[in-house]
Design a protein around this motif. Structure first.
Motif, short mmCIF file in Angstrom:
data_model
loop_
_atom_site.label_atom_id
_atom_site.label_comp_id
_atom_site.label_asym_id
_atom_site.label_seq_id
_atom_site.Cartn_x
_atom_site.Cartn_y
_atom_site.Cartn_z
N ALA A 95 60.79 38.59 41.34
CA ALA A 95 60.45 38.33 42.74
C ALA A 95 60.50 39.59 43.57
N VAL A 96 59.77 39.55 44.69
CA VAL A 96 59.92 40.54 45.75
C VAL A 96 60.45 39.79 46.96
N ILE A 97 61.49 40.31 47.59
CA ILE A 97 62.02 39.70 48.81
C ILE A 97 61.79 40.66 49.97
N ILE A 98 61.23 40.14 51.06
CA ILE A 98 60.81 41.02 52.14
C ILE A 98 60.97 40.34 53.50
N GLU A 99 61.35 41.10 54.52
CA GLU A 99 61.38 40.58 55.89
C GLU A 99 60.03 40.91 56.53
N PRO A 100 59.45 40.01 57.32
CA PRO A 100 58.18 40.33 57.99
C PRO A 100 58.37 41.38 59.08
N ILE A 101 59.55 41.38 59.69
CA ILE A 101 59.96 42.45 60.61
C ILE A 101 61.40 42.75 60.22
N GLN A 102 61.68 43.99 59.85
CA GLN A 102 63.08 44.30 59.54
C GLN A 102 63.87 44.24 60.84
N GLY A 103 64.83 43.32 60.90
CA GLY A 103 65.61 43.16 62.13
C GLY A 103 66.76 44.14 62.20
N GLU A 104 67.71 44.00 61.29
CA GLU A 104 68.88 44.89 61.29
C GLU A 104 68.47 46.33 61.01
N GLY A 105 67.36 46.51 60.30
CA GLY A 105 66.88 47.85 59.94
C GLY A 105 66.28 48.61 61.12
N GLY A 106 66.17 47.97 62.30
CA GLY A 106 65.71 48.71 63.47
C GLY A 106 64.51 48.09 64.17
N VAL A 107 64.20 46.82 63.93
CA VAL A 107 63.00 46.16 64.47
C VAL A 107 61.75 46.92 63.99
N ASN A 108 61.52 46.84 62.69
CA ASN A 108 60.38 47.53 62.07
C ASN A 108 59.39 46.49 61.57
N PRO A 109 58.27 46.28 62.29
CA PRO A 109 57.29 45.29 61.81
C PRO A 109 56.61 45.78 60.55
N ALA A 110 56.29 44.84 59.65
CA ALA A 110 55.53 45.21 58.44
C ALA A 110 54.18 45.77 58.88
N PRO A 111 53.75 46.90 58.30
CA PRO A 111 52.42 47.41 58.65
C PRO A 111 51.35 46.39 58.26
N ALA A 112 50.22 46.40 58.98
CA ALA A 112 49.15 45.44 58.70
C ALA A 112 48.75 45.53 57.24
N GLY A 113 48.61 44.39 56.58
CA GLY A 113 48.16 44.37 55.20
C GLY A 113 49.26 44.52 54.17
N TYR A 114 50.45 44.91 54.62
CA TYR A 114 51.57 45.15 53.67
C TYR A 114 51.98 43.85 52.98
N LEU A 115 52.18 42.79 53.77
CA LEU A 115 52.62 41.53 53.17
C LEU A 115 51.54 40.96 52.25
N GLN A 116 50.28 41.08 52.66
CA GLN A 116 49.19 40.58 51.82
C GLN A 116 49.13 41.38 50.50
N GLY A 117 49.35 42.69 50.60
CA GLY A 117 49.37 43.53 49.40
C GLY A 117 50.48 43.10 48.45
N ILE A 118 51.65 42.77 49.01
CA ILE A 118 52.77 42.30 48.17
C ILE A 118 52.39 40.96 47.53
N ARG A 119 51.76 40.10 48.32
CA ARG A 119 51.31 38.80 47.78
C ARG A 119 50.40 39.03 46.56
N ASP A 120 49.44 39.94 46.71
CA ASP A 120 48.49 40.19 45.62
C ASP A 120 49.21 40.75 44.39
N LEU A 121 50.16 41.68 44.61
CA LEU A 121 50.89 42.26 43.47
C LEU A 121 51.73 41.20 42.77
N CYS A 122 52.37 40.34 43.55
CA CYS A 122 53.17 39.25 42.94
C CYS A 122 52.26 38.35 42.10
N ASP A 123 51.08 38.06 42.62
CA ASP A 123 50.14 37.20 41.87
C ASP A 123 49.74 37.87 40.55
N GLU A 124 49.53 39.19 40.59
CA GLU A 124 49.11 39.89 39.37
C GLU A 124 50.11 39.74 38.23
#
Ligand code: PLP
Length: 398
Positions: free
Chosen positions: A188-217
């Motif tokens: 598995a890959v575990i990911i926050e859509p916006i890192q909260g404790e890490g400093g309020v860092n939103p996932a860059p556009a396309g990052y989550l979709q890219g992870i989705r595709d890699l997990c599917d592969e």
């Protein structure tokens, strides 16, 4: 009896010294407001770290809890109870609407337990030899040993080494790094859509979709940690909706109970099906008391259209913050916002000044103030809070 403690003498404090010694003691809340034991008023723009999204002492939630407290608190998991069933159906509905997948959940008592359940589910799903979980540097997933191992902050691992094995960390926002890490040993890959404790860092556009595709592969699960971002905080019911991805597993807590300690690990039905009786459990999973609060939260958030509230008020708060000369930029979504301060302004100093003048937020790193007001915050409270922040910034800049 004194309610606060000498912060220089931790031995005199009745709590283990993991939070330092609390310098203030809060007695009462109402909506966005809090009062300490000396009667001083504060605006709460932290919401117990994204917990009291419907405000303190919300009458709808308080009523649901108090009615349930005098009806039934708890039975063992040898039995169902109507509150847990109703709340599970409501949360499953929200997640089916957001992911398109029917699913099932396991109720927990905290965010860490929600992630712990997800990590065990991923290991069972992966099977022997495929148990690695990939997460990002800067992430925060909890304080139990496994969720700490998933947390991408090596300094937090160090005092408790050795960490459980089977965890890999990759640079946040870097899809190539995930591609390199996601091999056939990965469950598995575990990911926050916006890192909260890490400093309020939103996932860059396309990052989550890219992870989705890699997990599917490779047939790995995509686990999205919505513990801080879930339940409308980002302006969507769940943060992963911003990128339009469909995770397999979603972990929840915080705002789900508006302060009642409760969380959940949700999974697509075919993924949840790898758990067999005896694989997981908790005495307090789905108590009638906690789940009465969950039902009331979901109903009230739907009634108010909480995602729309977060969007509108988040845009207003962003505009107000950007009008301050010492705020360089604002990042985040909805009402999870990080105000990036101008060079040389120390966020912890601003935080301490704000506590003195009556605003609670937090310095999530040396140069960022994190703002997490309740979604029910009023416009005059947004204006008052930004006024206090402006004054504190001007003073610290001088
Ligand atoms: N995951 C995320 C994204 C969080 O923000 C937190 C808490 O801040 C956790 C997990 C852990 O939740 P808890 O403190 O309820 O165990």
């Amino acid at each position: 009896m004194s309610h606060t403690f000498d912060t220089t003498d931790l031995a005199q404090c009745p709590f283990m010294p993991v939070f330092g010694a609390p310098a203030l003691s809060m007695e009462r809340g109402q909506g966005t407001e809090l009062w300490d034991t000396d009667g001083k008023r504060y605006l709460d723009f932290l919401s117990g770290i994204a917990v009291t999204s419907l405000g303190h002492a919300n009458p709808v939630i308080a009523d649901a809890i108090s009615r349930q407290a005098s009806t039934l608190l708890h039975v063992s998991n040898f039995f169902a109870n109507p509150q847990a069933t109703a709340a599970a159906v409501k949360v499953n509905e929200l997640l089916q609407e957001a992911t398109g997948h029917p699913g099932q959940l396991f109720f927990t008592n905290s965010g860490a337990e929600s992630n712990e359940c997800a990590l065990k589910l991923a290991r069972k799903w992966g099977g022997r030899g495929r148990h690695t979980v990939v997460s990002a540097f800067g992430s925060f997933h909890g304080r139990t040993l496994a969720t700490l191992a998933a947390t991408g902050q090596p300094s937090k691992h160090e005092p408790f080494a050795p960490m459980p094995d089977g965890f890999k960390h990759v640079a946040w926002g870097d899809l190539d790094a995930v591609r390199t890490a996601v091999d056939p040993s990965v469950a598995a890959v575990i990911i926050e859509p916006i890192q909260g404790e890490g400093g309020v860092n939103p996932a860059p556009a396309g990052y989550l979709q890219g992870i989705r595709d890699l997990c599917d592969e490779v047939g790995a699960l995509m686990i999205v940690d919505e513990i801080q971002t879930g339940f409308a905080r980002t302006g969507r019911w769940f943060g992963f909706e911003i990128d339009g991805v469909r995770p397999d597993v979603v972990t929840l807590a915080k705002a789900m109970g508006n302060g009642m300690p409760v969380g959940a690990c949700w999974a697509r039905t075919d993924v949840a099906a790898v758990f067999e009786p005896g694989d997981h459990g908790s005495t307090y999973s789905g108590t009638a008391l906690a789940t009465a609060a969950v039902s009331a939260v979901v109903d009230e958030m739907r009634r108010l259209d909480a995602p729309a509230m977060a969007t509108t008020k988040g845009a207003r708060l962003t505009d107000l913050l950007l009008s301050l000369p010492q705020v360089e930029s604002v990042r985040g979504a909805g009402l999870i916002l990080g105000a990036q301060l101008a060079d040389g302004i120390d966020a912890p100093t601003v935080y301490r000044r704000l506590i003195e003048t009556g605003l609670i937020c937090n310095a999530v790193n040396a140069s960022t103030l994190r703002l997490l007001p309740p979604l029910t915050v009023r416009d005059d409270e947004l204006v008052e809070a930004v006024g206090l922040i402006g004054d504190a910034l001007a003073e610290v800049a001088r």
